[in-house]
Scaffold this motif. Structure first.
Motif, PDB file in Angstrom:
ATOM      1  N   LEU A  98      -6.857  29.345  11.512  1.00  0.00           N
ATOM      2  CA  LEU A  98      -6.203  28.096  11.113  1.00  0.00           C
ATOM      3  C   LEU A  98      -4.728  28.087  11.509  1.00  0.00           C
ATOM      4  O   LEU A  98      -4.212  27.083  12.005  1.00  0.00           O
ATOM      5  N   ALA A  99      -4.053  29.220  11.273  1.00  0.00           N
ATOM      6  CA  ALA A  99      -2.633  29.295  11.600  1.00  0.00           C
ATOM      7  C   ALA A  99      -2.394  29.192  13.106  1.00  0.00           C
ATOM      8  O   ALA A  99      -1.438  28.545  13.557  1.00  0.00           O
ATOM      9  N   LEU A 100      -3.268  29.796  13.900  1.00  0.00           N
ATOM     10  CA  LEU A 100      -3.120  29.711  15.355  1.00  0.00           C
ATOM     11  C   LEU A 100      -3.301  28.277  15.846  1.00  0.00           C
ATOM     12  O   LEU A 100      -2.593  27.830  16.758  1.00  0.00           O
ATOM     13  N   VAL A 101      -4.249  27.568  15.272  1.00  0.00           N
ATOM     14  CA  VAL A 101      -4.435  26.165  15.652  1.00  0.00           C
ATOM     15  C   VAL A 101      -3.182  25.362  15.310  1.00  0.00           C
ATOM     16  O   VAL A 101      -2.720  24.521  16.099  1.00  0.00           O
ATOM     17  N   ALA A 102      -2.590  25.634  14.148  1.00  0.00           N
ATOM     18  CA  ALA A 102      -1.400  24.892  13.725  1.00  0.00           C
ATOM     19  C   ALA A 102      -0.211  25.157  14.646  1.00  0.00           C
ATOM     20  O   ALA A 102       0.449  24.218  15.105  1.00  0.00           O
ATOM     21  N   VAL A 103       0.048  26.432  14.941  1.00  0.00           N
ATOM     22  CA  VAL A 103       1.191  26.730  15.818  1.00  0.00           C
ATOM     23  C   VAL A 103       0.913  26.281  17.243  1.00  0.00           C
ATOM     24  O   VAL A 103       1.845  25.947  17.996  1.00  0.00           O
ATOM     25  N   GLY A 104      -0.380  26.272  17.630  1.00  0.00           N
ATOM     26  CA  GLY A 104      -0.711  25.760  18.952  1.00  0.00           C
ATOM     27  C   GLY A 104      -0.377  24.290  19.099  1.00  0.00           C
ATOM     28  O   GLY A 104       0.118  23.849  20.134  1.00  0.00           O
ATOM     29  N   VAL A 105      -0.643  23.512  18.049  1.00  0.00           N
ATOM     30  CA  VAL A 105      -0.269  22.095  18.066  1.00  0.00           C
ATOM     31  C   VAL A 105       1.249  21.951  18.184  1.00  0.00           C
ATOM     32  O   VAL A 105       1.758  21.105  18.924  1.00  0.00           O
ATOM     33  N   GLY A 106       1.991  22.787  17.450  1.00  0.00           N
ATOM     34  CA  GLY A 106       3.445  22.728  17.525  1.00  0.00           C
ATOM     35  C   GLY A 106       3.967  23.071  18.905  1.00  0.00           C
ATOM     36  O   GLY A 106       4.903  22.431  19.411  1.00  0.00           O
ATOM     37  N   LEU A 107       3.382  24.083  19.544  1.00  0.00           N
ATOM     38  CA  LEU A 107       3.814  24.458  20.889  1.00  0.00           C
ATOM     39  C   LEU A 107       3.494  23.365  21.898  1.00  0.00           C
ATOM     40  O   LEU A 107       4.289  23.078  22.795  1.00  0.00           O
ATOM     41  N   GLN A 108       2.322  22.756  21.761  1.00  0.00           N
ATOM     42  CA  GLN A 108       1.991  21.670  22.674  1.00  0.00           C
ATOM     43  C   GLN A 108       2.910  20.464  22.476  1.00  0.00           C
ATOM     44  O   GLN A 108       3.179  19.727  23.424  1.00  0.00           O
ATOM     45  N   GLY A 109       3.371  20.264  21.248  1.00  0.00           N
ATOM     46  CA  GLY A 109       4.322  19.196  20.975  1.00  0.00           C
ATOM     47  C   GLY A 109       5.757  19.580  21.264  1.00  0.00           C
ATOM     48  O   GLY A 109       6.667  18.790  21.022  1.00  0.00           O
ATOM     49  N   GLU A 110       5.968  20.821  21.772  1.00  0.00           N
ATOM     50  CA  GLU A 110       7.288  21.322  22.150  1.00  0.00           C
ATOM     51  C   GLU A 110       8.262  21.297  20.967  1.00  0.00           C
ATOM     52  O   GLU A 110       9.436  20.964  21.111  1.00  0.00           O
ATOM     53  N   ARG A 111       7.762  21.662  19.791  1.00  0.00           N
ATOM     54  CA  ARG A 111       8.621  21.757  18.618  1.00  0.00           C
ATOM     55  C   ARG A 111       9.534  22.968  18.742  1.00  0.00           C
ATOM     56  O   ARG A 111       9.105  24.034  19.186  1.00  0.00           O
ATOM     57  N   GLY A 112      10.764  22.826  18.311  1.00  0.00           N
ATOM     58  CA  GLY A 112      11.743  23.881  18.517  1.00  0.00           C
ATOM     59  C   GLY A 112      11.380  25.199  17.854  1.00  0.00           C
ATOM     60  O   GLY A 112      11.535  26.260  18.456  1.00  0.00           O
ATOM     61  N   GLY A 113      10.914  25.183  16.617  1.00  0.00           N
ATOM     62  CA  GLY A 113      10.599  26.418  15.905  1.00  0.00           C
ATOM     63  C   GLY A 113       9.176  26.887  16.063  1.00  0.00           C
ATOM     64  O   GLY A 113       8.784  27.887  15.438  1.00  0.00           O
ATOM     65  N   SER A 114       8.371  26.218  16.875  1.00  0.00           N
ATOM     66  CA  SER A 114       6.959  26.589  16.993  1.00  0.00           C
ATOM     67  C   SER A 114       6.776  27.939  17.669  1.00  0.00           C
ATOM     68  O   SER A 114       5.830  28.666  17.353  1.00  0.00           O
ATOM     69  N   GLY A 115       7.660  28.284  18.584  1.00  0.00           N
ATOM     70  CA  GLY A 115       7.552  29.581  19.252  1.00  0.00           C
ATOM     71  C   GLY A 115       7.756  30.729  18.285  1.00  0.00           C
ATOM     72  O   GLY A 115       6.996  31.711  18.293  1.00  0.00           O
ATOM     73  N   ARG A 116       8.773  30.619  17.426  1.00  0.00           N
ATOM     74  CA  ARG A 116       9.009  31.675  16.433  1.00  0.00           C
ATOM     75  C   ARG A 116       7.872  31.728  15.413  1.00  0.00           C
ATOM     76  O   ARG A 116       7.473  32.818  14.973  1.00  0.00           O
ATOM     77  N   ALA A 117       7.357  30.570  15.020  1.00  0.00           N
ATOM     78  CA  ALA A 117       6.226  30.556  14.088  1.00  0.00           C
ATOM     79  C   ALA A 117       5.001  31.231  14.707  1.00  0.00           C
ATOM     80  O   ALA A 117       4.283  31.974  14.026  1.00  0.00           O
ATOM     81  N   ALA A 118       4.756  30.973  15.980  1.00  0.00           N
ATOM     82  CA  ALA A 118       3.631  31.613  16.659  1.00  0.00           C
ATOM     83  C   ALA A 118       3.828  33.123  16.736  1.00  0.00           C
ATOM     84  O   ALA A 118       2.863  33.890  16.600  1.00  0.00           O
ATOM     85  N   MET A 119       5.063  33.572  16.929  1.00  0.00           N
ATOM     86  CA  MET A 119       5.328  35.012  16.954  1.00  0.00           C
ATOM     87  C   MET A 119       5.020  35.649  15.607  1.00  0.00           C
ATOM     88  O   MET A 119       4.434  36.734  15.537  1.00  0.00           O
ATOM     89  N   VAL A 120       5.413  34.991  14.526  1.00  0.00           N
ATOM     90  CA  VAL A 120       5.151  35.535  13.188  1.00  0.00           C
ATOM     91  C   VAL A 120       3.645  35.626  12.936  1.00  0.00           C
ATOM     92  O   VAL A 120       3.135  36.655  12.460  1.00  0.00           O
ATOM     93  N   VAL A 121       2.925  34.559  13.252  1.00  0.00           N
ATOM     94  CA  VAL A 121       1.480  34.535  12.999  1.00  0.00           C
ATOM     95  C   VAL A 121       0.766  35.609  13.815  1.00  0.00           C
ATOM     96  O   VAL A 121      -0.040  36.392  13.283  1.00  0.00           O
ATOM     97  N   THR A 122       1.044  35.668  15.096  1.00  0.00           N
ATOM     98  CA  THR A 122       0.352  36.641  15.958  1.00  0.00           C
ATOM     99  C   THR A 122       0.761  38.072  15.633  1.00  0.00           C
ATOM    100  O   THR A 122      -0.073  38.987  15.717  1.00  0.00           O
ATOM    101  N   ALA A 123       2.008  38.284  15.240  1.00  0.00           N
ATOM    102  CA  ALA A 123       2.441  39.638  14.873  1.00  0.00           C
ATOM    103  C   ALA A 123       1.719  40.111  13.616  1.00  0.00           C
ATOM    104  O   ALA A 123       1.236  41.260  13.551  1.00  0.00           O
ATOM    105  N   LEU A 124       1.626  39.250  12.597  1.00  0.00           N
ATOM    106  CA  LEU A 124       0.927  39.618  11.377  1.00  0.00           C
ATOM    107  C   LEU A 124      -0.552  39.900  11.642  1.00  0.00           C
ATOM    108  O   LEU A 124      -1.119  40.877  11.130  1.00  0.00           O
ATOM    109  N   MET A 125      -1.181  39.049  12.457  1.00  0.00           N
ATOM    110  CA  MET A 125      -2.592  39.257  12.758  1.00  0.00           C
ATOM    111  C   MET A 125      -2.804  40.558  13.520  1.00  0.00           C
ATOM    112  O   MET A 125      -3.763  41.296  13.265  1.00  0.00           O
ATOM    113  N   THR A 126      -1.913  40.868  14.457  1.00  0.00           N
ATOM    114  CA  THR A 126      -2.037  42.111  15.229  1.00  0.00           C
ATOM    115  C   THR A 126      -1.910  43.326  14.326  1.00  0.00           C
ATOM    116  O   THR A 126      -2.694  44.279  14.420  1.00  0.00           O
TER     117      THR A 126
END
Length: 203
Positions: A98-126
């Motif tokens: 669910l979190a990956l889908v959410a940050v993916g939408v943010g990245l596709q919308g070119e939101r400024g903080g979406s890259g950092r949010a994606a890093m947090v989500v993927t780091a925690l999952m890893t």
């Protein structure tokens, strides 16, 4: 000295034989972030659907303990340990998807903080998947069972690297503040294209 002209291409909407040309559109400097968003959404949907399916089958796949655990801490030892790892892995897969889908939408919308949010989500999952793999090897003594969380850790680790590059790209090339606003020109162009499509369908 004259300025060098931009590359041009034939207008796909022009009439045949007119040779109408138009300048090539400059690709967005944030295209890498958009592509990373697509990958995050794709992996997120696979994990989300896979977690839902495996959750329903977990009762048939996981070996039950001979006796119920009297305390929740007993799930971390002996016969209940593999089931506890399985449950934590499924929860990580479902929530992380669910979190990956959410940050993916943010990245596709070119939101400024979406890259950092994606890093947090993927780091925690890893980190969680790596911990589960190590726990299965050390606690359950099963290298075969550790393959699934190990492979998922590799996938989310790659997404972490892509997210880091995307975050740097969005910092270097921030989107314009009015990018998500529907201007009068945008609405007029949308209306014009819609009318053209309707005419094409009616003919």
């Amino acid at each position: 000295m004259t300025e060098e002209s931009e590359p041009s291409r034939a207008d796909p909407t022009g009439d045949a034989g007119e040779g109408v040309t138009q300048p090539l559109e400059t690709p967005s400097p944030r295209a890498f972030a958009i592509g990373t968003g697509v990958w995050c959404q794709t992996v997120g949907m696979v994990l989300l659907l896979g977690g839902c399916c495996l959750w329903g089958l977990s009762d048939r796949i996981t070996t039950r303990a001979s006796e119920p655990a009297p305390r929740w801490t007993d799930f971390l030892f002996n016969e209940s340990f593999p089931a506890a790892i399985w449950t934590l892995g499924l929860a990580t897969t479902f929530v992380g998807g669910l979190a990956l889908v959410a940050v993916g939408v943010g990245l596709q919308g070119e939101r400024g903080g979406s890259g950092r949010a994606a890093m947090v989500v993927t780091a925690l999952m890893t980190l969680i998947y790596l911990a589960l793999a190590v726990a299965l090897v050390a606690g359950a003594e099963s290298w075969y069972a550790a393959l699934a969380p190990g492979l998922l850790a590799v996938v989310t680790g790659v997404l972490f690297l892509l997210s880091g590059n995307s975050a740097a790209t969005l910092r270097r090339f921030p989107p314009p503040p009015d990018q998500s606003e529907a201007t009068a020109e945008f609405l007029e162009e949308h209306r014009r294209r819609r009318e053209e499509r309707m005419k094409k369908y009616d003919s």
